[in-house]
Design a protein around this motif. Structure first.
Motif, PDB file in Angstrom:
ATOM      1  N   LEU A  29     -33.925  41.125 -26.512  1.00  0.00           N
ATOM      2  CA  LEU A  29     -34.878  42.206 -26.275  1.00  0.00           C
ATOM      3  C   LEU A  29     -36.262  41.593 -26.032  1.00  0.00           C
ATOM      4  O   LEU A  29     -37.047  41.413 -26.951  1.00  0.00           O
ATOM      5  CB  LEU A  29     -34.913  43.163 -27.468  1.00  0.00           C
TER       6      LEU A  29
ATOM      7  N   SER B  42     -39.151  42.568 -24.947  1.00  0.00           N
ATOM      8  CA  SER B  42     -40.129  43.624 -24.692  1.00  0.00           C
ATOM      9  C   SER B  42     -41.555  43.142 -24.857  1.00  0.00           C
ATOM     10  O   SER B  42     -41.853  42.308 -25.703  1.00  0.00           O
ATOM     11  CB  SER B  42     -39.909  44.784 -25.660  1.00  0.00           C
ATOM     12  N   ARG B  43     -42.431  43.727 -24.073  1.00  0.00           N
ATOM     13  CA  ARG B  43     -43.871  43.474 -24.229  1.00  0.00           C
ATOM     14  C   ARG B  43     -44.457  44.464 -25.235  1.00  0.00           C
ATOM     15  O   ARG B  43     -45.363  44.137 -25.984  1.00  0.00           O
ATOM     16  CB  ARG B  43     -44.584  43.633 -22.894  1.00  0.00           C
TER      17      ARG B  43
ATOM     18  N   GLU C 227     -43.181  47.649 -28.016  1.00  0.00           N
ATOM     19  CA  GLU C 227     -42.069  48.303 -28.709  1.00  0.00           C
ATOM     20  C   GLU C 227     -42.616  49.016 -29.928  1.00  0.00           C
ATOM     21  O   GLU C 227     -43.729  48.746 -30.363  1.00  0.00           O
ATOM     22  CB  GLU C 227     -41.025  47.284 -29.183  1.00  0.00           C
TER      23      GLU C 227
ATOM     24  N   PRO D  62     -37.386  49.300 -32.376  1.00  0.00           N
ATOM     25  CA  PRO D  62     -36.273  49.624 -31.482  1.00  0.00           C
ATOM     26  C   PRO D  62     -34.928  49.762 -32.185  1.00  0.00           C
ATOM     27  O   PRO D  62     -34.518  48.892 -32.947  1.00  0.00           O
ATOM     28  CB  PRO D  62     -36.257  48.453 -30.498  1.00  0.00           C
TER      29      PRO D  62
ATOM     30  N   ALA E 232     -35.669  38.247 -29.781  1.00  0.00           N
ATOM     31  CA  ALA E 232     -36.587  39.328 -29.417  1.00  0.00           C
ATOM     32  C   ALA E 232     -38.037  38.868 -29.515  1.00  0.00           C
ATOM     33  O   ALA E 232     -38.348  37.899 -30.213  1.00  0.00           O
ATOM     34  CB  ALA E 232     -36.367  40.528 -30.340  1.00  0.00           C
ATOM     35  N   THR E 233     -38.894  39.597 -28.826  1.00  0.00           N
ATOM     36  CA  THR E 233     -40.315  39.289 -28.879  1.00  0.00           C
ATOM     37  C   THR E 233     -40.907  39.693 -30.222  1.00  0.00           C
ATOM     38  O   THR E 233     -40.437  40.628 -30.870  1.00  0.00           O
ATOM     39  CB  THR E 233     -41.069  40.019 -27.756  1.00  0.00           C
TER      40      THR E 233
ATOM     41  N   VAL F 158     -44.630  36.957 -26.704  1.00  0.00           N
ATOM     42  CA  VAL F 158     -44.614  37.472 -25.334  1.00  0.00           C
ATOM     43  C   VAL F 158     -45.096  36.366 -24.394  1.00  0.00           C
ATOM     44  O   VAL F 158     -46.057  35.664 -24.697  1.00  0.00           O
ATOM     45  CB  VAL F 158     -45.515  38.720 -25.207  1.00  0.00           C
TER      46      VAL F 158
END
Length: 108
Positions: free
Chosen positions: A12, A14-15, A17, A20, A35-36, A56
């Motif tokens: 994941l 993502s920038r 969230e 989630p 994940a980020t 990120v």
């Protein structure tokens, strides 16, 4: 569930969230995650234990962490099992019990 059952890891990147649901679902299916490190994700994923977190735009670390899990099946399975145990701490019953405990403490 069908897609998770054939996945080795869940990613994941993502920038932005919140918290989630995807990660809880992955961990409930005993899948390690990459994940980020944004918003509520670090509260879900214990870096190095239930999966890996990266910043990120840190593409090198992102790739490195995915390769670690894809090349070390034993590590991936171990992280997946730990993720499963972690997600069990976030059940609705547990949240209700925690809220009841807080109210009881506040009310004396």
């Amino acid at each position: 569930p069908a897609l998770l059952s054939v996945s080795e890891i869940v990613v994941l990147p993502s920038r932005l969230e919140g918290t989630p649901r995807t990660l809880f679902e992955a961990m409930a299916a005993s899948k390690p995650v990459v994940a980020t490190r944004v918003a509520g994700i670090p509260e879900q994923v214990v870096d190095g234990e239930t999966g890996f977190l990266f910043s990120v735009d840190d593409h090198d670390t992102f790739a490195e962490k995915m390769l670690i899990l894809l090349s070390d099946r034993k590590k991936a399975v171990s992280m997946g099992k730990k993720g499963r145990k972690r997600v069990e701490q976030f059940t609705s019953q547990k949240m209700v019990e925690d809220i009841e405990r807080i109210y009881s403490e506040l009310l004396g």
